[in-house]
Design a protein around this motif. Sequence first.
Motif, PDB file in Angstrom:
ATOM      1  N   UNK A 188       0.833  -1.206   0.000  1.00 48.34           N
ATOM      2  CA  UNK A 188       0.000   0.000   0.000  1.00 48.34           C
ATOM      3  C   UNK A 188       0.868   1.256   0.000  1.00 48.34           C
ATOM      4  N   UNK A 189       1.881   1.279   0.867  1.00 50.76           N
ATOM      5  CA  UNK A 189       2.755   2.451   0.921  1.00 50.76           C
ATOM      6  C   UNK A 189       3.514   2.627  -0.390  1.00 50.76           C
ATOM      7  N   UNK A 190       3.985   1.520  -0.964  1.00 53.78           N
ATOM      8  CA  UNK A 190       4.692   1.606  -2.240  1.00 53.78           C
ATOM      9  C   UNK A 190       3.784   2.162  -3.328  1.00 53.78           C
ATOM     10  N   UNK A 191       2.538   1.731  -3.324  1.00 49.39           N
ATOM     11  CA  UNK A 191       1.572   2.210  -4.313  1.00 49.39           C
ATOM     12  C   UNK A 191       1.327   3.710  -4.158  1.00 49.39           C
ATOM     13  N   UNK A 192       0.965   4.141  -2.958  1.00 52.58           N
ATOM     14  CA  UNK A 192       0.583   5.538  -2.757  1.00 52.58           C
ATOM     15  C   UNK A 192       1.767   6.483  -2.924  1.00 52.58           C
ATOM     16  N   UNK A 193       2.918   6.146  -2.341  1.00 47.91           N
ATOM     17  CA  UNK A 193       4.073   7.031  -2.434  1.00 47.91           C
ATOM     18  C   UNK A 193       4.575   7.135  -3.872  1.00 47.91           C
ATOM     19  N   UNK A 194       4.594   6.004  -4.577  1.00 50.02           N
ATOM     20  CA  UNK A 194       5.041   6.029  -5.974  1.00 50.02           C
ATOM     21  C   UNK A 194       4.071   6.831  -6.832  1.00 50.02           C
ATOM     22  N   UNK A 195       2.787   6.677  -6.564  1.00 50.94           N
ATOM     23  CA  UNK A 195       1.793   7.400  -7.355  1.00 50.94           C
ATOM     24  C   UNK A 195       1.895   8.904  -7.122  1.00 50.94           C
ATOM     25  N   UNK A 196       2.108   9.310  -5.871  1.00 48.74           N
ATOM     26  CA  UNK A 196       2.308  10.728  -5.595  1.00 48.74           C
ATOM     27  C   UNK A 196       3.522  11.241  -6.359  1.00 48.74           C
ATOM     28  N   UNK A 197       4.546  10.392  -6.475  1.00 44.18           N
ATOM     29  CA  UNK A 197       5.777  10.796  -7.143  1.00 44.18           C
ATOM     30  C   UNK A 197       5.642  10.976  -8.640  1.00 44.18           C
ATOM     31  N   UNK A 198       4.996  10.023  -9.342  1.00 47.40           N
ATOM     32  CA  UNK A 198       4.949  10.158 -10.800  1.00 47.40           C
ATOM     33  C   UNK A 198       3.584   9.847 -11.409  1.00 47.40           C
ATOM     34  N   UNK A 199       2.546   9.827 -10.572  1.00 44.66           N
ATOM     35  CA  UNK A 199       1.206   9.580 -11.112  1.00 44.66           C
ATOM     36  C   UNK A 199       0.714  10.667 -12.041  1.00 44.66           C
ATOM     37  N   UNK A 200       1.362  11.849 -11.971  1.00 49.05           N
ATOM     38  CA  UNK A 200       0.971  12.936 -12.874  1.00 49.05           C
ATOM     39  C   UNK A 200       1.149  12.568 -14.341  1.00 49.05           C
ATOM     40  N   UNK A 201       2.009  11.578 -14.607  1.00 53.32           N
ATOM     41  CA  UNK A 201       2.243  11.140 -15.982  1.00 53.32           C
ATOM     42  C   UNK A 201       1.100  10.288 -16.516  1.00 53.32           C
ATOM     43  N   UNK A 202       0.243   9.809 -15.609  1.00 52.60           N
ATOM     44  CA  UNK A 202      -0.800   8.871 -15.997  1.00 52.60           C
ATOM     45  C   UNK A 202      -0.382   7.431 -15.812  1.00 52.60           C
ATOM     46  N   UNK A 203       0.916   7.204 -15.514  1.00 56.77           N
ATOM     47  CA  UNK A 203       1.409   5.851 -15.277  1.00 56.77           C
ATOM     48  C   UNK A 203       0.997   5.390 -13.879  1.00 56.77           C
ATOM     49  N   UNK A 204       0.596   4.130 -13.770  1.00 57.02           N
ATOM     50  CA  UNK A 204       0.202   3.548 -12.489  1.00 57.02           C
ATOM     51  C   UNK A 204       1.324   2.642 -11.997  1.00 57.02           C
ATOM     52  N   UNK A 205       1.856   2.901 -10.796  1.00 61.24           N
ATOM     53  CA  UNK A 205       2.964   2.087 -10.289  1.00 61.24           C
ATOM     54  C   UNK A 205       2.595   0.602 -10.228  1.00 61.24           C
ATOM     55  N   UNK A 206       3.545  -0.297 -10.466  1.00 59.56           N
ATOM     56  CA  UNK A 206       3.264  -1.738 -10.400  1.00 59.56           C
ATOM     57  C   UNK A 206       2.652  -2.161  -9.071  1.00 59.56           C
ATOM     58  N   UNK A 207       3.042  -1.508  -7.965  1.00 58.14           N
ATOM     59  CA  UNK A 207       2.508  -1.872  -6.652  1.00 58.14           C
ATOM     60  C   UNK A 207       1.010  -1.620  -6.541  1.00 58.14           C
ATOM     61  N   UNK A 208       0.470  -0.817  -7.448  1.00 57.57           N
ATOM     62  CA  UNK A 208      -0.965  -0.521  -7.425  1.00 57.57           C
ATOM     63  C   UNK A 208      -1.788  -1.503  -8.250  1.00 57.57           C
ATOM     64  N   UNK A 209      -1.137  -2.399  -8.995  1.00 55.78           N
ATOM     65  CA  UNK A 209      -1.855  -3.292  -9.904  1.00 55.78           C
ATOM     66  C   UNK A 209      -2.502  -4.452  -9.143  1.00 55.78           C
ATOM     67  N   UNK A 210      -3.732  -4.798  -9.553  1.00 51.29           N
ATOM     68  CA  UNK A 210      -4.454  -5.951  -9.012  1.00 51.29           C
ATOM     69  C   UNK A 210      -4.394  -5.969  -7.490  1.00 51.29           C
ATOM     70  N   UNK A 211      -4.790  -4.855  -6.902  1.00 55.97           N
ATOM     71  CA  UNK A 211      -4.610  -4.672  -5.473  1.00 55.97           C
ATOM     72  C   UNK A 211      -5.866  -4.115  -4.824  1.00 55.97           C
ATOM     73  N   UNK A 212      -5.802  -4.014  -3.503  1.00 54.45           N
ATOM     74  CA  UNK A 212      -6.779  -3.283  -2.717  1.00 54.45           C
ATOM     75  C   UNK A 212      -6.044  -2.040  -2.239  1.00 54.45           C
ATOM     76  N   UNK A 213      -6.651  -0.887  -2.393  1.00 59.04           N
ATOM     77  CA  UNK A 213      -5.964   0.358  -2.062  1.00 59.04           C
ATOM     78  C   UNK A 213      -6.797   1.141  -1.060  1.00 59.04           C
ATOM     79  N   UNK A 214      -6.306   1.228   0.176  1.00 58.44           N
ATOM     80  CA  UNK A 214      -6.928   2.055   1.197  1.00 58.44           C
ATOM     81  C   UNK A 214      -6.379   3.472   1.055  1.00 58.44           C
ATOM     82  N   UNK A 215      -7.272   4.447   0.910  1.00 61.12           N
ATOM     83  CA  UNK A 215      -6.851   5.830   0.743  1.00 61.12           C
ATOM     84  C   UNK A 215      -7.330   6.648   1.932  1.00 61.12           C
TER      85      UNK A 215
END
Length: 338
Positions: free
Chosen positions: A225-252
């Motif tokens: 979860x931390x890898x997903x959220x922190x990575x997304x904050x870092x480069x989610x502006x590109x539209x790319x979704x970090x691998x840690x966010x794939x096929x997952x449950x994401x608590x926000x």
Amino acid sequence: MRKMWLWIGGGTLFFGALVFVNNSNIFAVRPTTRATILAHRGLAQDFDRVGLQNDTCTAARMLPPTHQYLENTIASMRAAFEAGADIVELDVHPTTDGQFAVFHDWTLECRTDGHGVTREHSMAQLKALDVGYGYTADGGRTFPFRGHGLGLMPSLDEVLTTFPRRRFLINIKSNDPNEGRLLAAALRARTAEEAGRLMVYGGDAPIDALRNAMPGLRTMSRSTLKACLFSYVGYGWTGMVPPACHNSIIFVPTNIAPWLWGWPDRFLERMRYVGSLVFAVGPYSGGDFSSGIDTPEDVRSLPHGYGGGILTNDLQTVAQALQRSKGLGDAGPKGGAP
């Protein structure tokens, strides 16, 4: 020199506009259905949450009961689905006879008339306990559920057989990788359709083992979860979704959500595209992620038209608040029948 600065300024403006458009909700597809409700432990007795520690016996600080149900029981799950839950979260422990018991606590003394570590018992021994034994709202003067919880601790197999078309989020309570492998074996024994309705979260080691054994299963651990959220904050502006966010449950957590590029609609759209489900939870303050959307104020704090998931510890209150909130839609059931 002036021309160079004009080029730099123009390029910066163009880049900013590109980032804005790429993460704007204007062009995102907004869900037409209401928010998905995840009921934490089903319909449960509420308790005083002030000063909670990991070893706090919550049954001993129960608030005055407003209903008759005990968490992690078949009756509680059925009532939760009937009250509007789409998914029920439950806790599991392996037993000495190769099953999984559905029960929250690591030990038995808080809620039951038993003693010792939960996983050091057979399912038959756990079935003989009274899961309502320790609940009190007046400091131990009375125990309103004592004698009413005999035999109510279910096995995971019993739950899934009772509700073959319902969705569940299973919580592994340990960090033992072998438990992930054992759970994978149990879930592979279910039909593919049943397994497709299940999600699992828990310690890093068992979730890693489970994901290796069942790569198609949606899973989450604290590290993923931390890898997903922190990575997304870092480069989610590109539209790319970090691998840690794939096929997952994401608590926000609601205090982190505003930092997520494209929150809410574009973010939800991107996560759906990579096979993940998103659930809004209460603010994160360095502990676990069990605080939920639990009050009408919490519901009103969500973005207008929010169509993702909501984790709640107070299903009745939140379901009523959702019904009153036109922006979040009707809170009636939308899942299949048991």
